[in-house]
Design an enzyme around this catalytic site. Structure first.
Site, PDB file in Angstrom:
ATOM      1  N   SER A 124      29.967  21.591  -7.960  1.00  0.00           N
ATOM      2  CA  SER A 124      31.373  21.194  -7.855  1.00  0.00           C
ATOM      3  C   SER A 124      31.419  19.926  -7.002  1.00  0.00           C
ATOM      4  O   SER A 124      31.774  19.944  -5.838  1.00  0.00           O
ATOM      5  CB  SER A 124      32.202  22.316  -7.227  1.00  0.00           C
ATOM      6  OG  SER A 124      31.766  22.616  -5.921  1.00  0.00           O
ATOM      7  N   HIS A 143      30.296  28.415  -9.494  1.00  0.00           N
ATOM      8  CA  HIS A 143      28.998  28.971  -9.080  1.00  0.00           C
ATOM      9  C   HIS A 143      28.696  30.340  -9.676  1.00  0.00           C
ATOM     10  O   HIS A 143      27.699  30.964  -9.331  1.00  0.00           O
ATOM     11  CB  HIS A 143      28.930  29.085  -7.549  1.00  0.00           C
ATOM     12  CG  HIS A 143      28.994  27.761  -6.856  1.00  0.00           C
ATOM     13  ND1 HIS A 143      29.252  27.630  -5.510  1.00  0.00           N
ATOM     14  CD2 HIS A 143      28.835  26.501  -7.328  1.00  0.00           C
ATOM     15  CE1 HIS A 143      29.260  26.356  -5.185  1.00  0.00           C
ATOM     16  NE2 HIS A 143      29.010  25.644  -6.275  1.00  0.00           N
ATOM     17  N   GLU A 188      34.380  30.361  -3.199  1.00  0.00           N
ATOM     18  CA  GLU A 188      33.527  31.022  -2.213  1.00  0.00           C
ATOM     19  C   GLU A 188      34.343  31.914  -1.284  1.00  0.00           C
ATOM     20  O   GLU A 188      35.397  31.492  -0.785  1.00  0.00           O
ATOM     21  CB  GLU A 188      32.796  29.973  -1.362  1.00  0.00           C
ATOM     22  CG  GLU A 188      31.967  29.035  -2.199  1.00  0.00           C
ATOM     23  CD  GLU A 188      31.336  27.895  -1.399  1.00  0.00           C
ATOM     24  OE1 GLU A 188      31.246  27.995  -0.153  1.00  0.00           O
ATOM     25  OE2 GLU A 188      30.953  26.905  -2.036  1.00  0.00           O
ATOM     26  N   GLU A 225      24.838  30.793  -4.951  1.00  0.00           N
ATOM     27  CA  GLU A 225      24.579  30.712  -3.504  1.00  0.00           C
ATOM     28  C   GLU A 225      24.188  32.070  -2.921  1.00  0.00           C
ATOM     29  O   GLU A 225      24.277  32.292  -1.711  1.00  0.00           O
ATOM     30  CB  GLU A 225      25.795  30.111  -2.788  1.00  0.00           C
ATOM     31  CG  GLU A 225      26.037  28.670  -3.262  1.00  0.00           C
ATOM     32  CD  GLU A 225      27.060  27.907  -2.443  1.00  0.00           C
ATOM     33  OE1 GLU A 225      27.795  28.529  -1.639  1.00  0.00           O
ATOM     34  OE2 GLU A 225      27.133  26.671  -2.627  1.00  0.00           O
ATOM     35  N   ASP A 248      36.195  28.889   0.471  1.00  0.00           N
ATOM     36  CA  ASP A 248      36.163  27.529  -0.079  1.00  0.00           C
ATOM     37  C   ASP A 248      36.827  27.606  -1.451  1.00  0.00           C
ATOM     38  O   ASP A 248      36.255  28.177  -2.384  1.00  0.00           O
ATOM     39  CB  ASP A 248      34.729  27.001  -0.200  1.00  0.00           C
ATOM     40  CG  ASP A 248      34.677  25.596  -0.799  1.00  0.00           C
ATOM     41  OD1 ASP A 248      35.763  25.013  -1.048  1.00  0.00           O
ATOM     42  OD2 ASP A 248      33.563  25.072  -1.020  1.00  0.00           O
ATOM     43  N   GLU A 279      38.434  25.859   3.124  1.00  0.00           N
ATOM     44  CA  GLU A 279      37.859  24.574   2.699  1.00  0.00           C
ATOM     45  C   GLU A 279      38.479  24.131   1.373  1.00  0.00           C
ATOM     46  O   GLU A 279      38.702  24.954   0.478  1.00  0.00           O
ATOM     47  CB  GLU A 279      36.342  24.774   2.553  1.00  0.00           C
ATOM     48  CG  GLU A 279      35.569  23.532   2.115  1.00  0.00           C
ATOM     49  CD  GLU A 279      34.070  23.814   2.003  1.00  0.00           C
ATOM     50  OE1 GLU A 279      33.550  24.648   2.784  1.00  0.00           O
ATOM     51  OE2 GLU A 279      33.424  23.220   1.135  1.00  0.00           O
ATOM     52  N   ASP A 292      35.906  18.817   2.085  1.00  0.00           N
ATOM     53  CA  ASP A 292      34.560  18.693   1.495  1.00  0.00           C
ATOM     54  C   ASP A 292      34.621  17.616   0.416  1.00  0.00           C
ATOM     55  O   ASP A 292      34.345  16.440   0.684  1.00  0.00           O
ATOM     56  CB  ASP A 292      34.108  20.053   0.948  1.00  0.00           C
ATOM     57  CG  ASP A 292      32.851  19.968   0.098  1.00  0.00           C
ATOM     58  OD1 ASP A 292      32.164  18.951   0.162  1.00  0.00           O
ATOM     59  OD2 ASP A 292      32.549  20.939  -0.649  1.00  0.00           O
ATOM     60  N   LYS A 347      27.451  16.930   3.981  1.00  0.00           N
ATOM     61  CA  LYS A 347      26.325  17.137   3.063  1.00  0.00           C
ATOM     62  C   LYS A 347      25.673  15.773   2.896  1.00  0.00           C
ATOM     63  O   LYS A 347      26.295  14.860   2.331  1.00  0.00           O
ATOM     64  CB  LYS A 347      26.835  17.605   1.701  1.00  0.00           C
ATOM     65  CG  LYS A 347      27.527  18.973   1.680  1.00  0.00           C
ATOM     66  CD  LYS A 347      28.328  19.118   0.375  1.00  0.00           C
ATOM     67  CE  LYS A 347      28.786  20.535   0.123  1.00  0.00           C
ATOM     68  NZ  LYS A 347      29.813  20.583  -0.966  1.00  0.00           N
ATOM     69  N   HIS A 363      24.702  23.205   2.955  1.00  0.00           N
ATOM     70  CA  HIS A 363      23.788  23.189   1.808  1.00  0.00           C
ATOM     71  C   HIS A 363      24.535  22.701   0.555  1.00  0.00           C
ATOM     72  O   HIS A 363      25.707  22.341   0.629  1.00  0.00           O
ATOM     73  CB  HIS A 363      23.260  24.609   1.550  1.00  0.00           C
ATOM     74  CG  HIS A 363      24.328  25.588   1.152  1.00  0.00           C
ATOM     75  ND1 HIS A 363      24.084  26.823   0.620  1.00  0.00           N
ATOM     76  CD2 HIS A 363      25.696  25.499   1.215  1.00  0.00           C
ATOM     77  CE1 HIS A 363      25.210  27.447   0.362  1.00  0.00           C
ATOM     78  NE2 HIS A 363      26.201  26.681   0.715  1.00  0.00           N
ATOM     79  N   LYS A 405      26.946  26.078   6.941  1.00  0.00           N
ATOM     80  CA  LYS A 405      27.319  26.787   5.732  1.00  0.00           C
ATOM     81  C   LYS A 405      26.121  26.767   4.808  1.00  0.00           C
ATOM     82  O   LYS A 405      25.736  25.702   4.305  1.00  0.00           O
ATOM     83  CB  LYS A 405      28.523  26.092   5.075  1.00  0.00           C
ATOM     84  CG  LYS A 405      29.096  26.862   3.924  1.00  0.00           C
ATOM     85  CD  LYS A 405      30.383  26.230   3.431  1.00  0.00           C
ATOM     86  CE  LYS A 405      30.162  25.588   2.102  1.00  0.00           C
ATOM     87  NZ  LYS A 405      31.329  25.629   1.217  1.00  0.00           N
TER      88      LYS A 405
HETATM   89  P1  PGA Z   1      28.453  22.352  -4.540  1.00  0.00           P
HETATM   90  O1  PGA Z   1      29.311  23.478  -3.832  1.00  0.00           O
HETATM   91  O2  PGA Z   1      27.165  22.209  -3.817  1.00  0.00           O
HETATM   92  O3  PGA Z   1      28.320  22.900  -5.932  1.00  0.00           O
HETATM   93  O4  PGA Z   1      29.294  21.102  -4.484  1.00  0.00           O
HETATM   94  C1  PGA Z   1      29.362  23.678  -2.457  1.00  0.00           C
HETATM   95  C2  PGA Z   1      30.742  23.423  -1.916  1.00  0.00           C
HETATM   96  O5  PGA Z   1      31.695  23.102  -2.662  1.00  0.00           O
HETATM   97  O6  PGA Z   1      30.908  23.510  -0.711  1.00  0.00           O
HETATM   98 ZN    ZN Z   2      33.170  22.992  -0.834  1.00  0.00          ZN
END
Ligand code: PGA
Ligand code: ZN
Length: 431
Positions: free
Chosen positions: A45, A157, A166, A209, A246, A289, A316, A341, A369, A392
């Protein structure tokens, strides 16, 4: 140690597999004294302003091959980095940025630059004989981050109808990282058995995840499962464990509306805000999130205004770890926390700048991650180095998630009595 020990003498790339079975880039940076190896993770995503991955296209690897990325390492990156001092991370990264020459890392690939940038930091740390968290964070780095553990997966996911991506448990009541992991592991076991009881054994398969992906469609059903599992394990929701979400709302934002298909809801901005307000008043949620789409700045502002005293409101996809986007957004008061990230922006130096800007503005930084990740434990060290007290990195299961937790156990052991588990502290008085 002789200073020339830090000189970069070689940069190589290798293909590697990520946790979804797709190819990714491994980089190996060698100094005269040591070497560093890093593997780029990969999101599903993704935010629209992320550094883009360089992929080969064509039939092999279903178009996702990294042959082009590896050839960029050999022919473009290695000749430019050899001879530089690996301790000068800023120079290494600005060289990568200049060689790339695009605004989104599309020539070298964000996957390529991320792997090389992190491998360089690891090589410098190894040459200095320092653990990575101390090399990056200095001698005072000693805070073990509170983990945000995604134990129910939805959205992009998982194959279930959950719209929000999430659902996390947050073991704030522990007094050490190891105790936090024990508590979370116990809850994860009970979550598995409750899901098996309610939905059958076939419902206990996991998503990207490591969280379960039961056939539930409403957020409240997922949150009820978390509360039931926490209680069954003998803990108290709200004090031993907080909860987190999230939403990854860019994923269900279409033509100005928020479409929660699983719940049969089509909401506008204020409808979605009310939806979250309801969840936060009925469950001990302290982390929210991407509650709105990355381009819906007004939505974020309203969420932070309405819910920011109760929960960390986290950007994010909104920020994509990009220091320029964050700097523009800060005066607007969009969030009180920012996800980090490294591969969203493509170099360690840019990610560190993002963290610095967030910290100056009083935003909490969460080191994260990706849903496609690997055995590389790098973010564990990075989280300790930055000292914001939050990481996270998924469920307490699957090797690409446990590699980070297992590294944190080592760091806590190594720090001994100096180690401090962040616990509840990052959730006190968000603003
Ligand atoms: P992604 O998801 O690594 O698929 O972007 C993680 C997140 O959205 O935090
Ligand atoms: Zn996210």
């Amino acid at each position: 140690m002789e200073d020339t020990a830090f000189e970069i003498v070689g940069v190589r790339g290798l293909p590697a597999l990520d946790s979804r079975g797709r190819p990714t880039v491994k980089a190996i940076v060698e100094t005269r004294g040591a070497r560093g190896v890093a593997i780029a993770p990969s999101g599903a995503s993704t935010g629209s302003r992320e550094a883009v991955e360089l992929r080969d296209g064509g039939r092999a690897w279903k178009g996702r091959g990294v042959g082009l990325a590896l050839s960029r390492i050999e022919t473009v990156i290695a000749p430019a980095l050899v001879g530089l001092d690996s301790r000068d991370q800023a120079l290494v990264d600005s060289t990568l940025i200049a060689l790339d020459g695009t605004s989104n890392k599309s020539f070298l690939g964000g996957n390529t630059t991320t792997a090389v940038s992190i491998a360089n930091a690891k090589a410098a740390a190894a040459t200095a004989g320092l653990p990575l968290y101390k090399y990056l964070g200095g001698p005072a780095a000693r805070v073990l981050p509170t983990p945000l553990m995604n134990v129910i997966n939805g959205g992009a996911h998982a194959g279930n109808p959950l719209d929000l991506q999430e659902f996390m448990i947050i073991p704030v009541g522990a007094s050490s990282l190891l105790e936090a992991l024990r508590m979370a592991s116990e809850v994860y076991e009970d979550l598995r058995s409750i899901i098996a009881e309610r939905y059958g054994k076939q419902a206990t398969a996991v998503g990207d995840e490591g969280g379960f992906a039961p056939p539930v469609s409403r957020s409240r059903e997922a949150l009820d499962l978390l509360v039931a599992a926490i209680e069954k394990a003998g803990y108290t929701p709200g004090s031993d464990f907080l909860l987190g979400i999230d939403a990854a709302a860019s994923q269900f934002h279409r033509d100005g509306a928020y479409i929660l298909e699983g719940e049969g809801l089509k909401l506008d901005r204020s409808g979605l805000l009310e939806y979250y307000e309801g969840l936060l008043s009925d469950y001990p949620i302290a982390y929210l999130e991407d509650p709105f789409s990355e381009d819906d700045w007004e939505g974020f502002k309203e969420a932070t205004r309405s819910l920011g005293s109760k929960a960390l409101i986290v950007g994010d996809d909104l920020y994509c770890t990009n220091p320029q986007i964050l700097a523009q957004a800060i005066p607007e008061g969009l969030t009180n926390a920012a996800l980090l990230k490294v591969n969203q922006v493509g170099t360690l130096t840019e990610a560190l700048e993002y963290s610095r800007i967030a910290g100056l503005a009083g935003l909490r930084v969460i080191v994260s991650h990706r849903s496609g990740d690997t055995e590389d434990p790098f973010i564990a060290d990075l989280a300790v180095a930055l000292g914001h007290g939050l990481i996270k990195t998924g469920a307490p299961a699957r090797g690409e998630r446990t590699s980070k937790y297992n590294r944190l156990i080592e760091v806590e052991d190594e720090l001994g009595s100096a180690a401090k588990y962040a616990g509840k502290e990052p959730f006190k008085s968000p603003h």
